[in-house]
Design a protein around this motif. Structure first.
Motif, PDB file in Angstrom:
ATOM      1  N   ILE A   1      13.019 -15.808 -10.175  1.00  0.00           N
ATOM      2  CA  ILE A   1      12.575 -17.060 -10.612  1.00  0.00           C
ATOM      3  C   ILE A   1      13.697 -17.987 -10.761  1.00  0.00           C
ATOM      4  O   ILE A   1      14.610 -17.964 -11.468  1.00  0.00           O
ATOM      5  N   PRO A   2      13.745 -19.306  -9.958  1.00  0.00           N
ATOM      6  CA  PRO A   2      14.806 -20.219  -9.969  1.00  0.00           C
ATOM      7  C   PRO A   2      15.160 -20.558 -11.335  1.00  0.00           C
ATOM      8  O   PRO A   2      14.431 -20.921 -12.061  1.00  0.00           O
ATOM      9  N   GLY A   3      16.436 -20.682 -11.479  1.00  0.00           N
ATOM     10  CA  GLY A   3      16.792 -20.990 -12.747  1.00  0.00           C
ATOM     11  C   GLY A   3      16.982 -20.223 -13.964  1.00  0.00           C
ATOM     12  O   GLY A   3      17.126 -20.655 -14.992  1.00  0.00           O
ATOM     13  N   THR A   4      16.682 -19.059 -13.786  1.00  0.00           N
ATOM     14  CA  THR A   4      16.313 -17.902 -14.583  1.00  0.00           C
ATOM     15  C   THR A   4      17.050 -16.660 -14.143  1.00  0.00           C
ATOM     16  O   THR A   4      17.415 -16.566 -13.045  1.00  0.00           O
ATOM     17  N   ARG A   5      17.204 -15.591 -15.049  1.00  0.00           N
ATOM     18  CA  ARG A   5      17.386 -14.250 -14.666  1.00  0.00           C
ATOM     19  C   ARG A   5      16.532 -13.292 -14.841  1.00  0.00           C
ATOM     20  O   ARG A   5      16.518 -12.161 -14.798  1.00  0.00           O
ATOM     21  N   LYS A   6      15.315 -13.896 -14.553  1.00  0.00           N
ATOM     22  CA  LYS A   6      13.813 -13.174 -14.722  1.00  0.00           C
ATOM     23  C   LYS A   6      13.594 -13.037 -13.213  1.00  0.00           C
ATOM     24  O   LYS A   6      13.937 -13.711 -12.397  1.00  0.00           O
ATOM     25  N   SER A   7      12.671 -12.256 -12.974  1.00  0.00           N
ATOM     26  CA  SER A   7      12.192 -11.820 -11.581  1.00  0.00           C
ATOM     27  C   SER A   7      10.555 -11.683 -11.780  1.00  0.00           C
ATOM     28  O   SER A   7      10.001 -11.440 -12.660  1.00  0.00           O
ATOM     29  N   VAL A   8       9.832 -12.061 -10.531  1.00  0.00           N
ATOM     30  CA  VAL A   8       8.614 -11.907 -10.368  1.00  0.00           C
ATOM     31  C   VAL A   8       8.296 -10.870  -9.378  1.00  0.00           C
ATOM     32  O   VAL A   8       9.032 -10.776  -8.283  1.00  0.00           O
ATOM     33  N   ALA A   9       7.638 -10.013  -9.495  1.00  0.00           N
ATOM     34  CA  ALA A   9       7.224  -9.158  -8.548  1.00  0.00           C
ATOM     35  C   ALA A   9       5.936  -8.809  -8.529  1.00  0.00           C
ATOM     36  O   ALA A   9       4.998  -8.843  -9.243  1.00  0.00           O
ATOM     37  N   SER A  10       5.330  -8.495  -7.228  1.00  0.00           N
ATOM     38  CA  SER A  10       3.828  -8.103  -6.749  1.00  0.00           C
ATOM     39  C   SER A  10       4.319  -6.752  -6.212  1.00  0.00           C
ATOM     40  O   SER A  10       4.979  -6.364  -5.439  1.00  0.00           O
ATOM     41  N   LEU A  11       2.937  -5.798  -6.511  1.00  0.00           N
ATOM     42  CA  LEU A  11       2.925  -4.285  -6.001  1.00  0.00           C
ATOM     43  C   LEU A  11       1.842  -4.255  -5.342  1.00  0.00           C
ATOM     44  O   LEU A  11       0.636  -4.249  -5.809  1.00  0.00           O
ATOM     45  N   ALA A  12       1.864  -3.696  -4.224  1.00  0.00           N
ATOM     46  CA  ALA A  12       0.687  -3.678  -3.306  1.00  0.00           C
ATOM     47  C   ALA A  12       0.636  -1.925  -2.987  1.00  0.00           C
ATOM     48  O   ALA A  12       1.396  -1.317  -2.868  1.00  0.00           O
ATOM     49  N   ASP A  13      -0.678  -1.541  -3.409  1.00  0.00           N
ATOM     50  CA  ASP A  13      -0.930  -0.174  -3.365  1.00  0.00           C
ATOM     51  C   ASP A  13      -1.063   0.428  -1.922  1.00  0.00           C
ATOM     52  O   ASP A  13      -2.001  -0.047  -1.307  1.00  0.00           O
ATOM     53  N   ILE A  14      -0.136   1.252  -1.255  1.00  0.00           N
ATOM     54  CA  ILE A  14      -0.404   1.449  -0.103  1.00  0.00           C
ATOM     55  C   ILE A  14      -0.507   3.022   0.127  1.00  0.00           C
ATOM     56  O   ILE A  14      -0.259   3.666   1.230  1.00  0.00           O
ATOM     57  N   THR A  15      -0.917   3.636  -1.030  1.00  0.00           N
ATOM     58  CA  THR A  15      -1.335   5.066  -1.024  1.00  0.00           C
ATOM     59  C   THR A  15      -2.315   5.351   0.209  1.00  0.00           C
ATOM     60  O   THR A  15      -2.071   6.408   1.088  1.00  0.00           O
ATOM     61  N   ALA A  16      -3.508   4.637   0.109  1.00  0.00           N
ATOM     62  CA  ALA A  16      -4.326   4.986   1.164  1.00  0.00           C
ATOM     63  C   ALA A  16      -3.781   5.079   2.891  1.00  0.00           C
ATOM     64  O   ALA A  16      -4.004   6.176   3.615  1.00  0.00           O
ATOM     65  N   ARG A  17      -2.894   3.988   3.162  1.00  0.00           N
ATOM     66  CA  ARG A  17      -2.462   3.903   4.141  1.00  0.00           C
ATOM     67  C   ARG A  17      -1.406   4.970   4.306  1.00  0.00           C
ATOM     68  O   ARG A  17      -1.139   5.474   5.437  1.00  0.00           O
ATOM     69  N   ARG A  18      -0.570   5.357   3.599  1.00  0.00           N
ATOM     70  CA  ARG A  18       0.346   6.460   3.558  1.00  0.00           C
ATOM     71  C   ARG A  18      -0.158   7.663   3.921  1.00  0.00           C
ATOM     72  O   ARG A  18       0.175   8.673   4.628  1.00  0.00           O
ATOM     73  N   LYS A  19      -1.845   8.044   3.223  1.00  0.00           N
ATOM     74  CA  LYS A  19      -2.308   9.125   3.134  1.00  0.00           C
ATOM     75  C   LYS A  19      -2.760   9.224   4.617  1.00  0.00           C
ATOM     76  O   LYS A  19      -2.814  10.307   5.504  1.00  0.00           O
ATOM     77  N   VAL A  20      -3.292   8.228   5.493  1.00  0.00           N
ATOM     78  CA  VAL A  20      -3.816   8.106   6.802  1.00  0.00           C
ATOM     79  C   VAL A  20      -2.577   8.389   7.938  1.00  0.00           C
ATOM     80  O   VAL A  20      -2.686   9.334   8.682  1.00  0.00           O
ATOM     81  N   GLU A  21      -1.278   7.805   7.239  1.00  0.00           N
ATOM     82  CA  GLU A  21      -0.265   8.129   8.271  1.00  0.00           C
ATOM     83  C   GLU A  21       0.167   9.623   8.042  1.00  0.00           C
ATOM     84  O   GLU A  21       0.650  10.304   9.292  1.00  0.00           O
ATOM     85  N   GLU A  22       0.188  10.205   6.747  1.00  0.00           N
ATOM     86  CA  GLU A  22       0.459  11.682   6.839  1.00  0.00           C
ATOM     87  C   GLU A  22      -0.795  12.497   7.591  1.00  0.00           C
ATOM     88  O   GLU A  22      -0.213  13.611   8.064  1.00  0.00           O
ATOM     89  N   ASP A  23      -1.994  12.193   7.417  1.00  0.00           N
ATOM     90  CA  ASP A  23      -2.916  12.831   8.087  1.00  0.00           C
ATOM     91  C   ASP A  23      -2.942  12.852   9.728  1.00  0.00           C
ATOM     92  O   ASP A  23      -2.856  13.791  10.191  1.00  0.00           O
ATOM     93  N   LEU A  24      -2.402  11.382  10.151  1.00  0.00           N
ATOM     94  CA  LEU A  24      -2.068  11.822  11.504  1.00  0.00           C
ATOM     95  C   LEU A  24      -0.686  12.448  11.880  1.00  0.00           C
ATOM     96  O   LEU A  24      -0.923  12.938  12.899  1.00  0.00           O
ATOM     97  N   ARG A  25       0.026  12.385  11.103  1.00  0.00           N
ATOM     98  CA  ARG A  25       1.535  13.347  11.284  1.00  0.00           C
ATOM     99  C   ARG A  25       0.926  14.615  11.436  1.00  0.00           C
ATOM    100  O   ARG A  25       1.519  15.325  12.381  1.00  0.00           O
ATOM    101  N   LYS A  26       0.067  15.158  10.516  1.00  0.00           N
ATOM    102  CA  LYS A  26      -0.122  16.654  10.334  1.00  0.00           C
ATOM    103  C   LYS A  26      -0.949  16.833  11.805  1.00  0.00           C
ATOM    104  O   LYS A  26      -1.039  18.050  12.243  1.00  0.00           O
ATOM    105  N   ALA A  27      -1.917  15.969  11.984  1.00  0.00           N
ATOM    106  CA  ALA A  27      -2.962  16.279  13.348  1.00  0.00           C
ATOM    107  C   ALA A  27      -1.983  16.085  14.396  1.00  0.00           C
ATOM    108  O   ALA A  27      -2.284  16.992  15.431  1.00  0.00           O
TER     109      ALA A  27
END
Length: 204
Positions: free
Chosen positions: A136-162
Motif C-alpha cells: 500500500i503506497p506510503g506504508t509498509r503494509k500490503s494488500v493481497a487477494s487470493l483466488a481459489d484455483i483448486t478446481a482448475r488444478r484438479k482439471v489439469e491433474e485429471d487431464l495429465r493423468k488421462a
C-alpha cells in the motif's frame, strides 16, 4: 464545531476530495482548517468476490473480508491482529517460498508479486491458491487477494493423468502390434521354407 481551532477531521469513508474541499471553503472567518483524509473503500473490500487481506510488515493479518474468513474457518475477530498469513500456508510451501526468498509478502526488492501455493484452513483442508499482493503506497503494509484455483488444478491433474494413461495404452498397444508383426514375419518365413520343400518333393 468542526471548525474550532485545533480540530482534525478523520473520515475513513471520505470518498473523493470534494468533501474535504468544501469543508475548507466553508471555514469560519477564513481561518485555515487542517484536515486529514484517507479512503479505504470498506464496502468494495468487504464485498469483494476474491478473498482479501491486509497485512502488517511482520506478516500479521490486520484486516480480512468475509470471503477470506469463510475460507479459513475462523471468525474475523479470531484472525485480525492475531494470525500470521503463514499460518494458512502448507508447511512444505513455506519452505519452498523461503528457499526462493519469497516467504514474505513485503520485500525491499519488490512490491507487486504473484505466487501460487497451497492454503490450509483450521481443519487442515487444503486449497490451491493464486495470490496477488502489493504494498500500500506510503506504508509498509500490503494488500493481497487470493483466488481459489483448486478446481482448475484438479482439471489439469485429471487431464495429465488421462494423457499419461492414453500414452501408456498407446505404448502397450504398439508393443503388442510389434510382437504380432514379428510373429507374422516368422510365420511367413516358415511358410516360404515349407513351400520350397514341397516344391522340391514335387519335382522328385
Amino acid at each position: 464545531s468542526l471548525f474550532e481551532a485545533g480540530n482534525k477531521i478523520i473520515d475513513p469513508c471520505c470518498g473523493t476530495g470534494t468533501f474535504l474541499e468544501q469543508l475548507v471553503r466553508h471555514s469560519i472567518n477564513g481561518e485555515p482548517t487542517h484536515l486529514v483524509g484517507f479512503e479505504i473503500l470498506p464496502a468494495p473490500y468487504a464485498l469483494a468476490h476474491y478473498r482479501m487481506v491486509i497485512l502488517e510488515e511482520d506478516g500479521i493479518i490486520s484486516l480480512v473480508n468475509e470471503e477470506f474468513a469463510r475460507m479459513t474457518g475462523f471468525p474475523k475477530n479470531e484472525i485480525e491482529g492475531k494470525k500470521l498469513w503463514s499460518e494458512f500456508v502448507v508447511p512444505e510451501d513455506i519452505e519452498r517460498l523461503e528457499a526462493s526468498g519469497r516467504a514474505h509478502l513485503i520485500s525491499k526488492s519488490e512490491s507487486f508479486r504473484q505466487d501460487e501455493y497451497r492454503f490450509q484452513d483450521r481443519n487442515g483442508r487444503q486449497r490451491n491458491i493464486f495470490l496477488t499482493a502489493d504494498v500500500i503506497p506510503g506504508t509498509r503494509k500490503s494488500v493481497a487477494s487470493l483466488a481459489d484455483i483448486t478446481a482448475r488444478r484438479k482439471v489439469e491433474e485429471d487431464l495429465r493423468k488421462a494423457r499419461a494413461e492414453l500414452e501408456s495404452r498407446v505404448e502397450q498397444r504398439t508393443k503388442e502390434l510389434t510382437a504380432a508383426n514379428e510373429e507374422l514375419k516368422e510365420l511367413l518365413q516358415k511358410q516360404d521354407v515349407f513351400s520350397v520343400f514341397f516344391q522340391k518333393v514335387k519335382d522328385l
